[in-house]
Design an enzyme around this catalytic site. Structure first.
Site, PDB file in Angstrom:
ATOM      1  N   MET A  53      34.805 -39.613   8.474  1.00  0.00           N
ATOM      2  CA  MET A  53      33.589 -38.799   8.292  1.00  0.00           C
ATOM      3  C   MET A  53      33.375 -38.541   6.797  1.00  0.00           C
ATOM      4  O   MET A  53      32.700 -37.580   6.422  1.00  0.00           O
ATOM      5  CB  MET A  53      33.717 -37.481   9.050  1.00  0.00           C
ATOM      6  CG  MET A  53      33.874 -37.692  10.558  1.00  0.00           C
ATOM      7  SD  MET A  53      33.245 -36.332  11.548  1.00  0.00           S
ATOM      8  CE  MET A  53      34.282 -35.008  11.004  1.00  0.00           C
TER       9      MET A  53
ATOM     10  N   HIS B  80      42.937 -40.709   3.604  1.00  0.00           N
ATOM     11  CA  HIS B  80      42.008 -41.802   3.930  1.00  0.00           C
ATOM     12  C   HIS B  80      42.374 -43.057   3.144  1.00  0.00           C
ATOM     13  O   HIS B  80      42.377 -44.162   3.673  1.00  0.00           O
ATOM     14  CB  HIS B  80      40.559 -41.417   3.566  1.00  0.00           C
ATOM     15  CG  HIS B  80      40.003 -40.288   4.365  1.00  0.00           C
ATOM     16  ND1 HIS B  80      39.751 -39.059   3.822  1.00  0.00           N
ATOM     17  CD2 HIS B  80      39.632 -40.222   5.662  1.00  0.00           C
ATOM     18  CE1 HIS B  80      39.246 -38.272   4.760  1.00  0.00           C
ATOM     19  NE2 HIS B  80      39.166 -38.948   5.881  1.00  0.00           N
TER      20      HIS B  80
ATOM     21  N   GLN C 162      30.881 -33.998  17.516  1.00  0.00           N
ATOM     22  CA  GLN C 162      32.213 -33.405  17.560  1.00  0.00           C
ATOM     23  C   GLN C 162      32.287 -32.017  16.918  1.00  0.00           C
ATOM     24  O   GLN C 162      33.364 -31.458  16.783  1.00  0.00           O
ATOM     25  CB  GLN C 162      33.265 -34.355  16.986  1.00  0.00           C
ATOM     26  CG  GLN C 162      33.215 -34.596  15.494  1.00  0.00           C
ATOM     27  CD  GLN C 162      34.184 -35.715  15.090  1.00  0.00           C
ATOM     28  OE1 GLN C 162      33.931 -36.883  15.304  1.00  0.00           O
ATOM     29  NE2 GLN C 162      35.310 -35.348  14.491  1.00  0.00           N
TER      30      GLN C 162
ATOM     31  N   GLY D   9      45.019 -41.362  11.235  1.00  0.00           N
ATOM     32  CA  GLY D   9      46.129 -40.596  10.665  1.00  0.00           C
ATOM     33  C   GLY D   9      46.822 -39.750  11.722  1.00  0.00           C
ATOM     34  O   GLY D   9      46.173 -39.195  12.608  1.00  0.00           O
TER      35      GLY D   9
ATOM     36  N   ASP E 126      45.905 -35.751  12.785  1.00  0.00           N
ATOM     37  CA  ASP E 126      45.129 -35.328  13.949  1.00  0.00           C
ATOM     38  C   ASP E 126      45.808 -35.916  15.192  1.00  0.00           C
ATOM     39  O   ASP E 126      45.291 -36.839  15.824  1.00  0.00           O
ATOM     40  CB  ASP E 126      43.682 -35.808  13.815  1.00  0.00           C
ATOM     41  CG  ASP E 126      43.007 -35.166  12.612  1.00  0.00           C
ATOM     42  OD1 ASP E 126      42.992 -33.935  12.533  1.00  0.00           O
ATOM     43  OD2 ASP E 126      42.526 -35.904  11.730  1.00  0.00           O
TER      44      ASP E 126
ATOM     45  N   VAL F   6      49.651 -37.819   5.044  1.00  0.00           N
ATOM     46  CA  VAL F   6      49.866 -37.780   3.584  1.00  0.00           C
ATOM     47  C   VAL F   6      49.832 -36.307   3.167  1.00  0.00           C
ATOM     48  O   VAL F   6      48.958 -35.553   3.609  1.00  0.00           O
ATOM     49  CB  VAL F   6      48.787 -38.595   2.847  1.00  0.00           C
ATOM     50  CG1 VAL F   6      48.951 -38.483   1.334  1.00  0.00           C
ATOM     51  CG2 VAL F   6      48.865 -40.067   3.273  1.00  0.00           C
TER      52      VAL F   6
HETATM   53  O1  PAF Z   1      39.103 -38.188  12.203  1.00  0.00           O
HETATM   54  C1  PAF Z   1      37.887 -38.279  11.920  1.00  0.00           C
HETATM   55  O2  PAF Z   1      37.507 -38.306  10.755  1.00  0.00           O
HETATM   56  C2  PAF Z   1      36.869 -38.323  13.044  1.00  0.00           C
HETATM   57  O3  PAF Z   1      37.278 -37.511  14.108  1.00  0.00           O
HETATM   58  C3  PAF Z   1      36.543 -39.738  13.522  1.00  0.00           C
HETATM   59  C4  PAF Z   1      37.780 -40.412  14.110  1.00  0.00           C
HETATM   60  C5  PAF Z   1      36.024 -40.563  12.361  1.00  0.00           C
HETATM   61  C6  PAF Z   1      35.473 -39.706  14.597  1.00  0.00           C
HETATM   62  O4  PAF Z   1      34.280 -39.165  14.139  1.00  0.00           O
END
Ligand code: PAF
Length: 306
Positions: free
Chosen positions: A43, A50, A74, A160, A163, A189
């Site tokens: 996102m 990332h 979400q 990652g 989450d 990380v």
């Molecule tokens: O972890 C995230 O950044 C988001 O939940 C994802 C997996 C990109 C889904 O929108």
């Protein structure tokens, strides 16, 4: 931060930013079957976590696509979608610096049109923890990730471990819907020794913490490490371990625990005794910021001869 990028990583080919689903699919059709395609769904608001996923994807795949989509599905009504950090220019530079080939940044209306009538809910593994605290969250995640898998059809997708419940939900969704791809879950990380927040898991939410809140937030990792040390030395009683973790967190008055959960690594059901593999999930509030973290605990079999 951008500063951790190795200078050589800036020497790569130019990354292309694509907003149209059809254009991306057209480009990918020329690679499919010949090149290994890796997807890093994001996102935006990139941080070292990332970049680590992108670097691994780059090592393991021929073509790396990073999707950047702030997924409205979400976010709950009380969670501020508008406040979510957005900076496409900064994110593009960072992705390009680690050799990403395509940044897929679709319009919200292309992915979530007003007449969208299909969502994906993964029922059992979303009942507890983040799923209980954020009721529509995982249906939003599963729906968007399934759409990305469907649009891009990657050979591998990178997420990652930070989450943790999200990785369980995505794994179950991919299995149930027969997505033919490899899921790669990469380690969390963390902030380093010199950051003033050593051990704090990198997260786009950390930017909402003050310096002193960041220092307090390091208690999460300290508590996780305590549990790991105790389990490594043989403690198996989750009720006792839970009390010890709670006591450590209570030493930071501005950190309010939401849950401290010792769980089965796949079902996420709570366990009373450490299993061969157990995940410890933590969620806390610091001011208005909710932070999560986790650690895998392994009850190594003890051999009488050792
Ligand atoms: O972890 C995230 O950044 C988001 O939940 C994802 C997996 C990109 C889904 O929108």
């Amino acid at each position: 931060s951008i500063s951790t990028t190795h200078p050589l990583e800036t020497q790569r080919n130019q990354m292309k930013t694509i907003t149209s689903i059809l254009s991306l699919q057209k480009i990918l059709s020329s690679y499919r079957g010949k090149k290994r395609i890796g997807l890093v769904p994001t996102m935006g608001a990139f941080h070292d976590g990332h970049l680590a996923l992108m670097r691994t994807a780059k090592k393991e795949c021929d073509i790396v696509i990073v999707s950047l989509f702030v997924n409205p599905l979400q976010f709950g009504p009380s969670e501020d979608l508008k406040r979510y950090p957005r900076d496409l220019a900064r994110d593009s530079k960072m992705a390009e610096s680690v050799g990403v080939d395509f940044l897929f940044a679709p319009m919200a209306s292309a992915i979530v049109p007003p007449d969208l009538d299909t969502t994906i809910s993964v029922s059992q593994v979303t009942k507890r923890w983040e799923g209980a605290a954020r009721p529509a969250h995982f249906a939003g995640v599963a729906t968007i990730v399934a759409k990305l898998f469907q649009i891009i059809k990657p050979d591998a997708a990178y997420f990652g471990q930070k989450d943790y419940q999200q990785t369980v939900v995505i794994r179950k969704m991919a299995k149930d819907l027969h997505f033919d791809l490899m899921l790669r879950i990469r380690p969390t990380v963390r902030e380093d020794l010199y950051s003033g927040a050593c051990g704090l898991a990198k997260s786009s939410r950390n930017q909402f913490l003050s310096l002193s809140e960041k220092a307090s937030a390091t208690v999460l990792y300290r508590a996780l490490c305590h549990a790991k040390k105790r389990v490594d030395k043989g403690e198996q009683d989750c009720t006792l371990l839970q009390k010890e973790v709670a006591a450590i967190i209570s030493l930071e008055p501005d950190v309010r625990p939401d849950y401290i959960a010792f769980c089965h690594p796949e079902t996420l059901e709570p366990v009373l005794k450490i299993l061969e593999k157990t995940v410890l999930l933590l969620a806390v509030w610091i001011g208005k910021v909710r932070l999560i973290d986790n650690i895998i605990l392994a009850n190594a079999p003890r051999h009488a001869s050792l």
